[in-house]
Write an enzyme that holds these catalytic residues in place. Structure first.
Site, PDB file in Angstrom:
ATOM      1  N   CYS A   1       7.519  -7.026  -0.314  1.00 43.91           N
ATOM      2  CA  CYS A   1       6.171  -7.371  -0.794  1.00 43.91           C
ATOM      3  C   CYS A   1       6.252  -8.457  -1.881  1.00 43.91           C
ATOM      4  O   CYS A   1       6.627  -9.580  -1.562  1.00 43.91           O
ATOM      5  CB  CYS A   1       5.423  -6.126  -1.237  1.00 43.91           C
TER       6      CYS A   1
ATOM      7  N   ILE B   1       0.226  -3.332   0.997  1.00 48.08           N
ATOM      8  CA  ILE B   1      -0.653  -3.256  -0.173  1.00 48.08           C
ATOM      9  C   ILE B   1      -0.802  -4.662  -0.754  1.00 48.08           C
ATOM     10  O   ILE B   1       0.167  -5.228  -1.253  1.00 48.08           O
ATOM     11  CB  ILE B   1      -0.076  -2.308  -1.246  1.00 48.08           C
TER      12      ILE B   1
ATOM     13  N   GLU C   1       9.694   1.541   1.088  1.00 51.77           N
ATOM     14  CA  GLU C   1      10.080   2.700   0.280  1.00 51.77           C
ATOM     15  C   GLU C   1       8.993   3.765   0.283  1.00 51.77           C
ATOM     16  O   GLU C   1       9.210   4.863  -0.217  1.00 51.77           O
ATOM     17  CB  GLU C   1      10.420   2.246  -1.149  1.00 51.77           C
TER      18      GLU C   1
ATOM     19  N   HIS D   1       5.807  -2.119   2.196  1.00 48.83           N
ATOM     20  CA  HIS D   1       6.549  -1.276   1.246  1.00 48.83           C
ATOM     21  C   HIS D   1       7.403  -0.264   2.014  1.00 48.83           C
ATOM     22  O   HIS D   1       6.942   0.855   2.251  1.00 48.83           O
ATOM     23  CB  HIS D   1       5.566  -0.544   0.326  1.00 48.83           C
TER      24      HIS D   1
ATOM     25  N   GLU E   1       3.903  -7.237  -8.747  1.00 55.47           N
ATOM     26  CA  GLU E   1       3.074  -8.445  -8.866  1.00 55.47           C
ATOM     27  C   GLU E   1       4.021  -9.619  -9.117  1.00 55.47           C
ATOM     28  O   GLU E   1       4.681  -9.673 -10.149  1.00 55.47           O
ATOM     29  CB  GLU E   1       2.068  -8.230  -9.999  1.00 55.47           C
TER      30      GLU E   1
HETATM   31  N1  GLN Z   1      -0.090  -9.336  -4.297  1.00 56.44           N
HETATM   32  C1  GLN Z   1       1.149  -9.128  -4.969  1.00 56.44           C
HETATM   33  C2  GLN Z   1       1.737 -10.430  -5.452  1.00 56.44           C
HETATM   34  O1  GLN Z   1       1.329 -11.445  -5.341  1.00 56.44           O
HETATM   35  C3  GLN Z   1       2.142  -8.392  -4.088  1.00 56.44           C
HETATM   36  C4  GLN Z   1       1.643  -7.005  -3.816  1.00 56.44           C
HETATM   37  C5  GLN Z   1       2.715  -5.967  -3.717  1.00 56.44           C
HETATM   38  O2  GLN Z   1       3.877  -6.182  -4.014  1.00 56.44           O
HETATM   39  N2  GLN Z   1       2.283  -4.791  -3.327  1.00 56.44           N
HETATM   40  O3  GLN Z   1       2.683 -10.539  -6.008  1.00 56.44           O
END
Ligand code: GLN
Length: 199
Positions: free
Chosen positions: A79, A137, A179, A177, A48
């Protein structure tokens, strides 16, 4: 052998560590500023981005890492890590920080809440051996890029679709992702970028 750090404040750390081990790099968890001196490259994992930003500040890591990135430390953001490398964050929190290593505007949670996660086979520029199984994701996408930022992949493998992987010199970022798909080719590519930078 090069040493590649995985920023280990929050998020998807272990899978990156294992993928690096399998790709011929020494993997090191990074939580303290002192550890930055031991690494030749860094992965900022998914998780996040608002939390990673906050923790970087409270661990006193933001400034030292910003400095290493400015001086060319090869860095790969996946991500949430992609958001951390952006020059502009769209739909971010006002106080969230990013390193601006790549001249790009990145939109958080861009694929929409109804599409929490999905997977697809992506053609990725510079990656040999066919399509890559990409797991998204709550993923961001890249809305625009500045000069010199190379687009490596787009969703749906379609010219009109959003950008989901980019690279400029030692900096790389992807929305998905890498990984989680059981395919280490992107880790191997990043390891070779890091090796190149130490020559
Ligand atoms: N939605 C997340 C963010 O804002 C990122 C999601 C993730 O790394 N799987 O940081």
């Amino acid at each position: 052998m090069v040493t590649i750090g995985v920023l280990a404040l929050q998020g998807d750390v272990d899978e990156h560590m294992r993928a690096l081990d399998r790709s011929g790099a020494r993997a090191l968890r990074v939580r303290r500023a002192g550890e930055l001196e031991q690494i030749d490259g860094l992965i900022i994992p998914g998780g996040e981005s608002t939390t990673i930003s906050k923790l970087l500040t409270s661990f006193g890591l933001f400034e030292p890492l910003a400095q290493r990135i400015r001086s060319g430390l090869p860095t790969w953001g996946t991500c949430a890590g992609m958001i951390m490398l952006a020059s502009t964050i769209l739909d971010g929190r006002e106080d969230q920080l990013s390193f601006g290593a790549l001249d790009m505007a990145v939109r958080r949670n861009a694929f929409g809440r109804q599409l929490d996660s999905y997977e697809e086979e992506l053609h990725i520029g510079g990656l040999e051996g066919g399509v890559f199984h990409a797991v998204f994701i709550r993923a961001p996408w890249v809305e625009s890029v500045g000069g010199g930022v190379e687009v490596l992949a787009r969703a749906d493998n379609s010219e009109d679709a959003p950008i989901v992987a980019v690279r400029k010199g030692p900096f790389m970022a992807c929305s998905f992702h890498p990984e989680l798909g059981g395919d280490d080719r992107m880790h191997a590519l990043f390891t070779s970028i890091v090796e190149e930078s130490t020559k």
